[in-house]
Write a protein that holds these residues in place. Structure first.
Motif, PDB file in Angstrom:
ATOM      1  N   GLU A   7       0.818  -1.200   0.000  1.00 65.03           N
ATOM      2  CA  GLU A   7       0.000   0.000   0.000  1.00 65.03           C
ATOM      3  C   GLU A   7       0.855   1.254   0.000  1.00 65.03           C
ATOM      4  N   GLU A   9       1.964   5.087   1.034  1.00 60.83           N
ATOM      5  CA  GLU A   9       2.036   5.793   2.308  1.00 60.83           C
ATOM      6  C   GLU A   9       1.080   6.966   2.339  1.00 60.83           C
ATOM      7  N   THR A  10       0.756   7.386   3.540  1.00 64.01           N
ATOM      8  CA  THR A  10      -0.104   8.540   3.722  1.00 64.01           C
ATOM      9  C   THR A  10       0.639   9.806   3.320  1.00 64.01           C
ATOM     10  N   ARG A  27      -4.032   4.761   0.223  1.00 62.37           N
ATOM     11  CA  ARG A  27      -3.513   3.535  -0.381  1.00 62.37           C
ATOM     12  C   ARG A  27      -3.766   3.508  -1.885  1.00 62.37           C
ATOM     13  N   ARG A  29      -3.003   0.464  -4.894  1.00 62.02           N
ATOM     14  CA  ARG A  29      -2.391  -0.824  -5.179  1.00 62.02           C
ATOM     15  C   ARG A  29      -2.995  -1.443  -6.427  1.00 62.02           C
ATOM     16  N   SER A 269      -2.006   3.635   8.068  1.00 66.81           N
ATOM     17  CA  SER A 269      -1.404   4.800   7.431  1.00 66.81           C
ATOM     18  C   SER A 269       0.089   4.860   7.673  1.00 66.81           C
ATOM     19  N   GLY A 272       2.865   2.643   5.520  1.00 63.98           N
ATOM     20  CA  GLY A 272       3.426   2.977   4.220  1.00 63.98           C
ATOM     21  C   GLY A 272       4.829   3.436   4.311  1.00 63.98           C
TER      22      GLY A 272
END
Length: 272
Positions: A7, A9-10, A27, A29, A269, A272
């Motif tokens: 996923e 990262e924030t 996210r 993906r 979160s 990531g």
């Protein structure tokens, strides 16, 4: 369903302006769908871009066939499921329009997104890179690029749906954003713009497709997500900062909106 990427990262979202759409993306993906492993029902908002194959999107009332290159955005209140008859690959993101200044349909379907927004589509295709997708290089504009492209196509296809912002609604939204933790009531909001409670409710529903209470909740959840990025800040403190009298009440509201508890959201979160 087979996950083929980790996923994203924030990234810190841009400041919210009530009359300017702002987007959040945590996210992104790539996934493979097969006839015997369709997509599970999703909680929260989701954007889907069909990379390969043909996908069927089913909501409670409608079914849509999405070809390679199509994209669709659904809000957190639209139950849906993805399936495929012969296999497909999709890119998915939990893309969220923060405090929308005008009603946006859900699902918002854009045909040939790949052709109409080639550069954005190629960014999505190239993520992940080396097994990871970290859009911090694009800062908060990564989700904004996708969201702005979706809105641009919708506005091109259905310009009659574009509505100017109601100044009373914009004023109230600005106040909510400035003080999300205040003890807001609909009467207090209405008093800011010299309207009755019922008149304000009607204007919010015409302008945004939601009530003042729903808009307040969205503003508070936005602020909560930002505070959760600080891993040293206690959940109880965040609950009070966004206007909830207890951690339990905040946790219930957050879970209902996001499909996961605040602590789990923070972990996700931060991963990531």
């Amino acid at each position: 369903m087979i996950d083929v990427a980790v996923e994203a990262e924030t990234v810190e979202p841009a400041p919210v302006l009530p009359n300017q759409p702002a987007w959040e993306l945590v996210r992104l993906r790539h996934r493979a769908l097969t006839p015997d492993a369709p997509g599970e029902a999703s909680a929260g908002p989701v954007w889907t871009f069909v990379l390969e194959g043909v996908v069927e999107l089913a909501t409670v009332t409608e079914r849509y066939v999405l070809d390679a290159g199509d994209a669709v955005l659904l809000d957190a209140f639209t139950p849906h499921r993805l399936s495929t008859a012969a296999g497909a690959r999709v890119a998915t993101a939990d893309l969220r329009l923060v405090v929308p200044p005008f009603p946006v349909p859900s699902p918002l379907l854009v045909r040939d997104f790949a052709g109409r927004h080639y550069g954005v589509a190629e960014l999505v295709r190239s993520c992940p890179l080396g097994g990871e997708c970290r859009p911090s290089a694009f800062a908060s504009s990564y989700g904004g690029l996708i969201g702005a492209s979706m809105l641009a196509s919708w506005q091109e296809d259905k310009p009659w749906d574009n509505r100017p912002g109601d100044p009373a609604v914009v004023t109230v939204l600005a106040a909510l954003v400035a003080e999300p933790g205040a003890e807001w009531t609909v009467e207090w909001m209405a008093g800011l713009v010299h309207l009755s409670r019922s008149a304000l409710n009607d204007r919010f529903r015409r302008a945004l497709g939601r009530s003042p209470v729903q808009a307040l909740r969205e503003v508070r959840m936005l602020h909560a997500r930002r505070l959760l990025a600080d891993v040293d800040r206690p959940i109880e403190q965040i609950a009070h900062a966004v206007g909830y009298g207890s951690t339990a009440a905040f946790s219930r509201a957050f879970t209902a909106d996001h499909g996961t508890a605040p602590k789990s959201w923070r972990t996700l979160s931060d991963a990531g």
